[in-house]
Design a protein around this motif. Structure first.
Motif, PDB file in Angstrom:
ATOM      1  N   ALA A 304       0.846  -1.190   0.000  1.00 13.82           N
ATOM      2  CA  ALA A 304       0.000   0.000   0.000  1.00 13.82           C
ATOM      3  C   ALA A 304       0.881   1.238   0.000  1.00 13.82           C
ATOM      4  O   ALA A 304       1.969   1.238   0.584  1.00 13.82           O
ATOM      5  CB  ALA A 304      -0.918  -0.004   1.222  1.00 13.82           C
ATOM      6  N   HIS A 305       0.407   2.302  -0.681  1.00 15.55           N
ATOM      7  CA  HIS A 305       1.216   3.512  -0.854  1.00 15.55           C
ATOM      8  C   HIS A 305       0.381   4.747  -0.485  1.00 15.55           C
ATOM      9  O   HIS A 305      -0.725   4.932  -0.995  1.00 15.55           O
ATOM     10  CB  HIS A 305       1.699   3.640  -2.304  1.00 15.55           C
ATOM     11  CG  HIS A 305       2.323   2.383  -2.828  1.00 15.55           C
ATOM     12  ND1 HIS A 305       3.646   2.075  -2.652  1.00 15.55           N
ATOM     13  CD2 HIS A 305       1.785   1.339  -3.522  1.00 15.55           C
ATOM     14  CE1 HIS A 305       3.916   0.909  -3.209  1.00 15.55           C
ATOM     15  NE2 HIS A 305       2.802   0.447  -3.742  1.00 15.55           N
ATOM     16  N   TRP A 306       0.941   5.579   0.409  1.00 10.51           N
ATOM     17  CA  TRP A 306       0.326   6.853   0.793  1.00 10.51           C
ATOM     18  C   TRP A 306       1.233   7.960   0.257  1.00 10.51           C
ATOM     19  O   TRP A 306       2.249   8.311   0.872  1.00 10.51           O
ATOM     20  CB  TRP A 306       0.195   6.950   2.309  1.00 10.51           C
ATOM     21  CG  TRP A 306      -0.809   6.010   2.902  1.00 10.51           C
ATOM     22  CD1 TRP A 306      -2.098   6.293   3.251  1.00 10.51           C
ATOM     23  CD2 TRP A 306      -0.614   4.635   3.241  1.00 10.51           C
ATOM     24  NE1 TRP A 306      -2.727   5.186   3.774  1.00 10.51           N
ATOM     25  CE2 TRP A 306      -1.829   4.150   3.776  1.00 10.51           C
ATOM     26  CE3 TRP A 306       0.472   3.740   3.133  1.00 10.51           C
ATOM     27  CZ2 TRP A 306      -1.984   2.828   4.206  1.00 10.51           C
ATOM     28  CZ3 TRP A 306       0.311   2.434   3.559  1.00 10.51           C
ATOM     29  CH2 TRP A 306      -0.902   2.002   4.091  1.00 10.51           C
ATOM     30  N   LEU A 307       0.897   8.505  -0.900  1.00 12.07           N
ATOM     31  CA  LEU A 307       1.811   9.404  -1.608  1.00 12.07           C
ATOM     32  C   LEU A 307       1.845  10.812  -1.028  1.00 12.07           C
ATOM     33  O   LEU A 307       2.803  11.561  -1.270  1.00 12.07           O
ATOM     34  CB  LEU A 307       1.420   9.472  -3.091  1.00 12.07           C
ATOM     35  CG  LEU A 307       1.351   8.124  -3.829  1.00 12.07           C
ATOM     36  CD1 LEU A 307       1.044   8.345  -5.296  1.00 12.07           C
ATOM     37  CD2 LEU A 307       2.631   7.334  -3.660  1.00 12.07           C
ATOM     38  N   GLU A 308       0.819  11.202  -0.287  1.00 13.98           N
ATOM     39  CA  GLU A 308       0.757  12.578   0.224  1.00 13.98           C
ATOM     40  C   GLU A 308       0.927  12.650   1.739  1.00 13.98           C
ATOM     41  O   GLU A 308       0.801  13.718   2.319  1.00 13.98           O
ATOM     42  CB  GLU A 308      -0.580  13.218  -0.182  1.00 13.98           C
ATOM     43  CG  GLU A 308      -0.748  13.328  -1.697  1.00 13.98           C
ATOM     44  CD  GLU A 308      -2.080  13.927  -2.083  1.00 13.98           C
ATOM     45  OE1 GLU A 308      -2.888  14.172  -1.168  1.00 13.98           O
ATOM     46  OE2 GLU A 308      -2.302  14.154  -3.280  1.00 13.98           O
ATOM     47  N   PRO A 329       9.755  11.775  -1.228  1.00 11.02           N
ATOM     48  CA  PRO A 329       9.298  10.944  -0.111  1.00 11.02           C
ATOM     49  C   PRO A 329       7.851  10.479  -0.251  1.00 11.02           C
ATOM     50  O   PRO A 329       7.020  11.153  -0.836  1.00 11.02           O
ATOM     51  CB  PRO A 329       9.425  11.902   1.072  1.00 11.02           C
ATOM     52  CG  PRO A 329       9.087  13.245   0.477  1.00 11.02           C
ATOM     53  CD  PRO A 329       9.478  13.192  -0.989  1.00 11.02           C
ATOM     54  N   PHE A 330       7.535   9.294   0.285  1.00 18.35           N
ATOM     55  CA  PHE A 330       6.164   8.861   0.516  1.00 18.35           C
ATOM     56  C   PHE A 330       6.166   7.670   1.457  1.00 18.35           C
ATOM     57  O   PHE A 330       7.201   7.078   1.748  1.00 18.35           O
ATOM     58  CB  PHE A 330       5.401   8.559  -0.793  1.00 18.35           C
ATOM     59  CG  PHE A 330       6.104   7.684  -1.778  1.00 18.35           C
ATOM     60  CD1 PHE A 330       5.928   6.322  -1.769  1.00 18.35           C
ATOM     61  CD2 PHE A 330       6.939   8.230  -2.751  1.00 18.35           C
ATOM     62  CE1 PHE A 330       6.571   5.519  -2.697  1.00 18.35           C
ATOM     63  CE2 PHE A 330       7.566   7.441  -3.686  1.00 18.35           C
ATOM     64  CZ  PHE A 330       7.387   6.068  -3.653  1.00 18.35           C
ATOM     65  N   LEU A 331       4.968   7.318   1.960  1.00 19.12           N
ATOM     66  CA  LEU A 331       4.813   6.248   2.941  1.00 19.12           C
ATOM     67  C   LEU A 331       4.327   4.987   2.260  1.00 19.12           C
ATOM     68  O   LEU A 331       3.588   5.034   1.284  1.00 19.12           O
ATOM     69  CB  LEU A 331       3.810   6.649   4.039  1.00 19.12           C
ATOM     70  CG  LEU A 331       4.056   7.974   4.751  1.00 19.12           C
ATOM     71  CD1 LEU A 331       3.049   8.139   5.886  1.00 19.12           C
ATOM     72  CD2 LEU A 331       5.464   8.064   5.289  1.00 19.12           C
ATOM     73  N   GLN A 332       4.748   3.828   2.821  1.00 26.36           N
ATOM     74  CA  GLN A 332       4.351   2.545   2.249  1.00 26.36           C
ATOM     75  C   GLN A 332       4.144   1.521   3.339  1.00 26.36           C
ATOM     76  O   GLN A 332       4.701   1.616   4.431  1.00 26.36           O
ATOM     77  CB  GLN A 332       5.429   2.040   1.279  1.00 26.36           C
ATOM     78  CG  GLN A 332       5.619   2.906   0.048  1.00 26.36           C
ATOM     79  CD  GLN A 332       6.711   2.370  -0.847  1.00 26.36           C
ATOM     80  OE1 GLN A 332       7.813   2.118  -0.401  1.00 26.36           O
ATOM     81  NE2 GLN A 332       6.419   2.205  -2.109  1.00 26.36           N
ATOM     82  N   LEU A 333       3.350   0.503   2.991  1.00 29.62           N
ATOM     83  CA  LEU A 333       3.195  -0.651   3.845  1.00 29.62           C
ATOM     84  C   LEU A 333       3.347  -1.897   3.000  1.00 29.62           C
ATOM     85  O   LEU A 333       2.724  -2.033   1.948  1.00 29.62           O
ATOM     86  CB  LEU A 333       1.820  -0.662   4.523  1.00 29.62           C
ATOM     87  CG  LEU A 333       1.584  -1.753   5.573  1.00 29.62           C
ATOM     88  CD1 LEU A 333       0.643  -1.255   6.656  1.00 29.62           C
ATOM     89  CD2 LEU A 333       1.017  -3.025   4.958  1.00 29.62           C
ATOM     90  N   GLY A 334       4.193  -2.795   3.410  1.00 30.57           N
ATOM     91  CA  GLY A 334       4.405  -4.033   2.694  1.00 30.57           C
ATOM     92  C   GLY A 334       5.768  -4.615   3.019  1.00 30.57           C
ATOM     93  O   GLY A 334       6.650  -3.894   3.485  1.00 30.57           O
TER      94      GLY A 334
END
Length: 336
Positions: A304-308, A329-334
């Motif tokens: 999963a990607h949270w780009l903002e 930069p961005f946030l991810q889960l995996g």
């Protein structure tokens, strides 16, 4: 790229172009007098030495030619594939960290030499943050399947953080069934082959959460006695449905098998984060006439990607960056 120095690629092309441009002027060199030739050689030598010294003193990066640095703050979770994958009780282990990807030949060396990152100040040995590639596509949440490009994995451990909206993955149905070998059934005289049966496993998923989600599916999972293959999926056939919202995949969607990892990479982006993603995967074992109670182990990874979104660690890293670094930069889960 990250494997071959760009000079080895650019250099030959530049040499060929320079040679073509100088062919006519250099052909007139024999018409110069002896004094003119000496002056020409001296000027050429001075120019060559000057260019060489400029090359040595010039930094590889500047404001006009910045270094790209992709920084993803990642949460990694390894879970059992039970009814609700994202349930905390099903988590085997988890960690978090900032995953750094420079995507060029010099890699992280300019960053380490400049000693500009606060998060790395207490790292005396930079090899501590270089982790081995283990698991499906190195157990990392790739936004695009570029794991074969980047050979070095830099992962700085941090505290686990929260993301919003959270990723929710549910297994709606997990069933086993048998199919006959249709290829051999065409030969009616071959009674032995016509009785061959193979066991299949169909797993139906429902995914909700952020707008950008990916899944990596192991297409060929070798076990002790047989191979397990991905033989079918719903992409290109099924409907994504949530209330009144419906979206059809194009029938032209075809799976692309990646030989580097022996897997399929599927990416889904939507403008509506409330829209659930429903699909199924079907796996088959090569073993004939297996017991109906025998399990078919499979491997897949959700990203999963949270780009903002951002975190305090990412904000500090952004402040640390000099003007010759383009920070993405961005946030991810995996993996999940």
């Amino acid at each position: 790229g990250s494997v071959v120095p760009p000079e080895l690629i650019v250099g030959p092309f530049v040499s060929i172009l320079v040679t073509l441009f100088l062919m006519i002027p250099l052909s007139l060199f024999h018409s110069l007098t002896k004094e003119q030739r000496k002056k020409f050689i001296k000027l050429t030598g001075i120019l060559a030495i000057t260019l060489f010294l400029i090359t040595l003193s010039h930094s590889a990066y500047d404001k006009e030619h910045p270094k790209r640095l992709f920084a993803q703050h990642v949460i990694r979770k390894w879970v059992n594939n039970t009814e609700s994958i994202t349930n905390k009780q099903n988590i085997i282990k988890q960690d978090a960290g900032i995953w750094l990807n420079p995507f060029d030949y010099l890699n992280m060396k300019p960053i380490f030499d400049a000693n500009i990152l606060t998060i790395l100040k207490d790292k005396k040995d930079k090899t501590d943050i270089e982790i081995p590639c283990e698991g499906l596509i190195c157990s990392l949440p790739w936004y695009f399947p570029f794991d074969f490009i980047e050979k070095n994995i830099w992962f700085v451990k941090t505290e686990i953080f929260d993301v919003n909206p959270p990723l929710e993955v549910k297994i709606l149905n997990d069933e086993y069934f048998f199919v006959k070998d249709n290829k051999n059934n065409k030969n009616e005289n071959n009674n032995e082959n016509s009785n061959r049966e193979f066991r299949r496993r169909k797993i139906s998923f429902q995914v909700s959460g952020p707008t950008h989600v990916g899944i990596v599916i192991s297409a060929k999972n070798k076990t002790e006695n047989n191979n397990i293959h991905l033989v079918d999926w719903s992409f290109g056939k099924e409907v994504i449905e949530d209330g009144e919202h419906k979206t059809f995949f194009s029938n032209s969607v075809k799976p692309v098998y990646r030989t580097e990892c022996g897997c399929y990479f599927v990416f889904r982006a939507t403008g509506n984060p409330k829209l659930n993603w429903n699909f199924y995967l079907i796996f088959q074992t090569d073993k004939e006439n297996v017991n109906e109670n025998e399990k078919i182990p499979v491997e897949f990874s959700f990203h999963a990607h949270w780009l903002e979104e951002t975190t305090p660690e990412m904000e500090q890293m952004k402040k640390d960056m000099p003007e010759w670094v383009t920070f993405i930069p961005f946030l991810q889960l995996g993996p999940l």
